[in-house]
Design an enzyme around this catalytic site. Structure first.
Site, PDB file in Angstrom:
ATOM      1  N   GLN A 162     -28.005  15.071 -59.079  1.00  0.00           N
ATOM      2  CA  GLN A 162     -26.852  15.250 -58.197  1.00  0.00           C
ATOM      3  C   GLN A 162     -25.508  15.079 -58.895  1.00  0.00           C
ATOM      4  O   GLN A 162     -24.551  15.773 -58.577  1.00  0.00           O
ATOM      5  CB  GLN A 162     -26.947  14.257 -57.034  1.00  0.00           C
ATOM      6  CG  GLN A 162     -25.917  14.458 -55.945  1.00  0.00           C
ATOM      7  CD  GLN A 162     -26.323  13.782 -54.661  1.00  0.00           C
ATOM      8  OE1 GLN A 162     -27.086  14.319 -53.875  1.00  0.00           O
ATOM      9  NE2 GLN A 162     -25.833  12.584 -54.438  1.00  0.00           N
ATOM     10  N   GLU A 204     -17.426  16.806 -54.789  1.00  0.00           N
ATOM     11  CA  GLU A 204     -16.686  15.677 -55.343  1.00  0.00           C
ATOM     12  C   GLU A 204     -15.756  16.072 -56.480  1.00  0.00           C
ATOM     13  O   GLU A 204     -15.303  15.228 -57.248  1.00  0.00           O
ATOM     14  CB  GLU A 204     -17.668  14.592 -55.789  1.00  0.00           C
ATOM     15  CG  GLU A 204     -18.483  14.080 -54.602  1.00  0.00           C
ATOM     16  CD  GLU A 204     -19.452  12.982 -54.958  1.00  0.00           C
ATOM     17  OE1 GLU A 204     -19.578  12.659 -56.160  1.00  0.00           O
ATOM     18  OE2 GLU A 204     -20.094  12.449 -54.043  1.00  0.00           O
ATOM     19  N   ASP A 241     -26.411  10.282 -61.540  1.00  0.00           N
ATOM     20  CA  ASP A 241     -26.915   9.940 -60.205  1.00  0.00           C
ATOM     21  C   ASP A 241     -27.956  10.988 -59.878  1.00  0.00           C
ATOM     22  O   ASP A 241     -27.634  12.137 -59.586  1.00  0.00           O
ATOM     23  CB  ASP A 241     -25.802   9.944 -59.159  1.00  0.00           C
ATOM     24  CG  ASP A 241     -26.337   9.722 -57.741  1.00  0.00           C
ATOM     25  OD1 ASP A 241     -27.539   9.414 -57.591  1.00  0.00           O
ATOM     26  OD2 ASP A 241     -25.552   9.861 -56.786  1.00  0.00           O
ATOM     27  N   GLU A 283     -28.509   6.224 -61.629  1.00  0.00           N
ATOM     28  CA  GLU A 283     -28.540   5.833 -60.218  1.00  0.00           C
ATOM     29  C   GLU A 283     -29.661   6.559 -59.484  1.00  0.00           C
ATOM     30  O   GLU A 283     -29.888   7.745 -59.716  1.00  0.00           O
ATOM     31  CB  GLU A 283     -27.179   6.166 -59.592  1.00  0.00           C
ATOM     32  CG  GLU A 283     -27.041   5.831 -58.127  1.00  0.00           C
ATOM     33  CD  GLU A 283     -25.717   6.326 -57.567  1.00  0.00           C
ATOM     34  OE1 GLU A 283     -25.670   6.650 -56.371  1.00  0.00           O
ATOM     35  OE2 GLU A 283     -24.731   6.404 -58.336  1.00  0.00           O
ATOM     36  N   ASP A 310     -28.912   2.812 -54.970  1.00  0.00           N
ATOM     37  CA  ASP A 310     -28.022   3.300 -53.912  1.00  0.00           C
ATOM     38  C   ASP A 310     -28.844   3.444 -52.633  1.00  0.00           C
ATOM     39  O   ASP A 310     -28.830   2.576 -51.767  1.00  0.00           O
ATOM     40  CB  ASP A 310     -27.381   4.618 -54.327  1.00  0.00           C
ATOM     41  CG  ASP A 310     -26.561   5.268 -53.216  1.00  0.00           C
ATOM     42  OD1 ASP A 310     -26.252   4.583 -52.226  1.00  0.00           O
ATOM     43  OD2 ASP A 310     -26.240   6.468 -53.320  1.00  0.00           O
ATOM     44  N   LYS A 335     -21.333   0.935 -51.149  1.00  0.00           N
ATOM     45  CA  LYS A 335     -20.708   1.900 -50.248  1.00  0.00           C
ATOM     46  C   LYS A 335     -20.476   1.208 -48.910  1.00  0.00           C
ATOM     47  O   LYS A 335     -21.430   0.868 -48.209  1.00  0.00           O
ATOM     48  CB  LYS A 335     -21.604   3.129 -50.053  1.00  0.00           C
ATOM     49  CG  LYS A 335     -21.777   3.994 -51.292  1.00  0.00           C
ATOM     50  CD  LYS A 335     -22.760   5.123 -51.020  1.00  0.00           C
ATOM     51  CE  LYS A 335     -22.842   6.094 -52.200  1.00  0.00           C
ATOM     52  NZ  LYS A 335     -23.896   7.132 -51.991  1.00  0.00           N
ATOM     53  N   ARG A 364     -17.877   8.337 -50.934  1.00  0.00           N
ATOM     54  CA  ARG A 364     -18.905   9.230 -50.406  1.00  0.00           C
ATOM     55  C   ARG A 364     -18.443  10.665 -50.648  1.00  0.00           C
ATOM     56  O   ARG A 364     -17.289  10.919 -50.976  1.00  0.00           O
ATOM     57  CB  ARG A 364     -19.133   9.009 -48.902  1.00  0.00           C
ATOM     58  CG  ARG A 364     -19.605   7.636 -48.490  1.00  0.00           C
ATOM     59  CD  ARG A 364     -20.822   7.131 -49.223  1.00  0.00           C
ATOM     60  NE  ARG A 364     -22.047   7.886 -49.040  1.00  0.00           N
ATOM     61  CZ  ARG A 364     -23.042   7.546 -48.215  1.00  0.00           C
ATOM     62  NH1 ARG A 364     -22.946   6.449 -47.475  1.00  0.00           N
ATOM     63  NH2 ARG A 364     -24.145   8.264 -48.147  1.00  0.00           N
ATOM     64  N   SER A 365     -19.348  11.616 -50.458  1.00  0.00           N
ATOM     65  CA  SER A 365     -18.968  13.015 -50.711  1.00  0.00           C
ATOM     66  C   SER A 365     -17.936  13.500 -49.698  1.00  0.00           C
ATOM     67  O   SER A 365     -17.090  14.335 -50.006  1.00  0.00           O
ATOM     68  CB  SER A 365     -20.201  13.915 -50.687  1.00  0.00           C
ATOM     69  OG  SER A 365     -20.870  13.806 -49.459  1.00  0.00           O
TER      70      SER A 365
END
Length: 428
Positions: A162, A204, A241, A283, A310, A335, A364-365
């Site tokens: 990701q 992002e 991630d 991650e 996460d 988060k 966050r996205s």
């Protein structure tokens, strides 16, 4: 005393064009603050629950129910409380909701109120948020983990991982680290153009080329670092991630880069990557419920790379405690909207630090212009922050806030640098 006098809320848009909640708080001394709540694209099953409206409006993603929850139930629950009593405020929020996953009023409603109260209390105290939350010793600026190449749920490409990040570990200051990251980002765009690859952006702000796989993506970023004159592994390190839960299925395992793989096969792949590239952090390398796989992976490579939970931990002290007992992972991604209140977030960070786990503050996205997480990263001394590429204003807002904090601290400011990654020992 800084008594909460009024609480308001509205529906606003996040960086992906989806609605989110913004909460405003007014204190009896005239202090005022607002906070906006982020939202994720890849979400863990164990996260606190966002309240969405359903129906046709905004394709079901409206948050009018959450706004109404703030106005009709949360406001009466916290009006009259001293805003500087954050734990009391947050307990009132939890009591008002009354569910273990915050599904009745919504974690988005609760978090907006929790963060707005903290910001108002800081304003009332005449302190910056990082100083109000972190106390007089808060002074460490985090390493920016810049997501400059997007895949997975953050991009419409065939890349399974990701996020591919650069970490400017060798910089002397946060200001310098930001410049280095931005220079690598622009160099990557040049590399992609030279190779005829797309330079469109993911959620992002990172580029989203359709490359063959993980190693090709890492090679492209390595070329970009070289273009800037920075030294890979010394000035700039790499991080991933994987968000493995997104491609894990019970029964078939991990469908990754064209084949079904077991946890052991994924672990072997990561071990190979860590030996071949200067990777400081991975991650979510495995599924959020693959505890056995996590423990085995931590035993195998946890001594030389940061393994961040996460989806595994979802900023939840109970999940983190389970991981600590089992020996799964060695770092916590933080988060605030995964757990839903500031107090619970700080409790999770404290638990991590007391048990030798590193922490990485994260966006966050779906983000907004809210900069709370920048202050929190300094407040808790996380030493690491993940808030996207050095592009798109909702990402850059956090970086710019960190520049201000560093300037505010003056000679007292310290940049975390390579000290943030004590397990990193790449030999090339």
């Amino acid at each position: 005393m800084s008594i909460i006098e009024q609480v308001g809320a509205r529906e606003i848009l996040d960086s992906r064009g989806n609605p989110t909640v913004e909460v405003e708080v007014l204190l009896d001394d005239g202090s005022f603050a607002r906070a906006a709540v982020p939202s994720g694209a890849s979400t863990g099953e164990h996260e606190a629950v966002e309240l969405r409206d359903g129906g046709d409006r905004y394709n079901g993603k409206g948050v009018e129910k959450a706004v109404e929850a703030v106005l009709s139930e949360i406001a009466p629950a916290i009006i009259g409380i001293d805003a500087t009593e954050q734990r009391t405020v947050d307990q009132a929020l939890l009591d008002a909701d009354g569910t273990p996953d915050k599904s009745r009023l919504g974690a988005n409603a609760l978090l907006g109120a929790s963060l707005a109260v903290a910001r108002a209390a800081a304003e009332s105290s005449g302190l910056d948020l990082f100083r109000y939350v972190g106390g007089p010793n808060a002074h460490v600026l985090p390493v920016p983990m810049m997501n400059i190449l997007n895949g997975g749920a953050h991009a419409d490409t065939g890349v399974d991982v990701q996020e591919f990040m650069v970490a400017p570990i060798g910089a002397a200051t946060f200001k310098e680290s930001l410049r280095w990251g931005a220079e690598v980002y622009h160099a990557l765009k040049s590399v992609l153009k030279e190779k005829g690859l797309a330079t469109g952006l993911g959620d992002e702000g990172g580029f989203a080329p359709d490359v063959a796989g993980t190693k090709e993506a890492l090679d492209l970023i390595s070329l970009a670092v070289g273009k800037t004159g920075l030294v890979l592994g010394t000035d700039v390190a790499l991080a991933l991630d994987v968000a493995a839960t997104e491609f894990y299925t019970d029964g078939t395992g991990y469908k990754f880069e064209g084949s079904n793989r077991t946890a052991d096969e994924m672990a072997a792949f990561y071990a190979e990557l860590v030996d071949a590239y200067p990777i400081v952090s991975i991650e979510d390398p495995l599924d959020e419920d693959d505890w056995d796989g996590w423990v085995a992976l931590t035993d195998q490579i946890g001594n030389k790379v940061q393994l961040v939970g996460d989806d595994l931990f979802v900023t939840n002290p109970e999940r983190l405690e389970e991981g600590i007992v089992k020996g799964a992972a060695n770092a916590l991604l933080v988060k605030v909207n995964q757990i839903g209140t500031l107090t619970e977030t700080l409790d999770a960070v404290d638990l991590a630090h007391r048990n030798g786990y590193k922490t990485m503050m994260s966006h966050r996205s779906g983000e907004t212009e809210d900069t709370t997480i920048a202050d929190l990263a300094v407040a808790v001394g996380s030493g690491q922050i993940k808030t996207g590429a050095p592009a798109r204003s909702e990402r850059v807002a956090k970086y710019n806030q960190l520049l201000r904090i560093e300037e505010n601290l003056g000679d007292a400011a310290r940049y975390a640098g390579e000290v943030a990654f004590p397990r990193f020992a790449f030999e090339g």
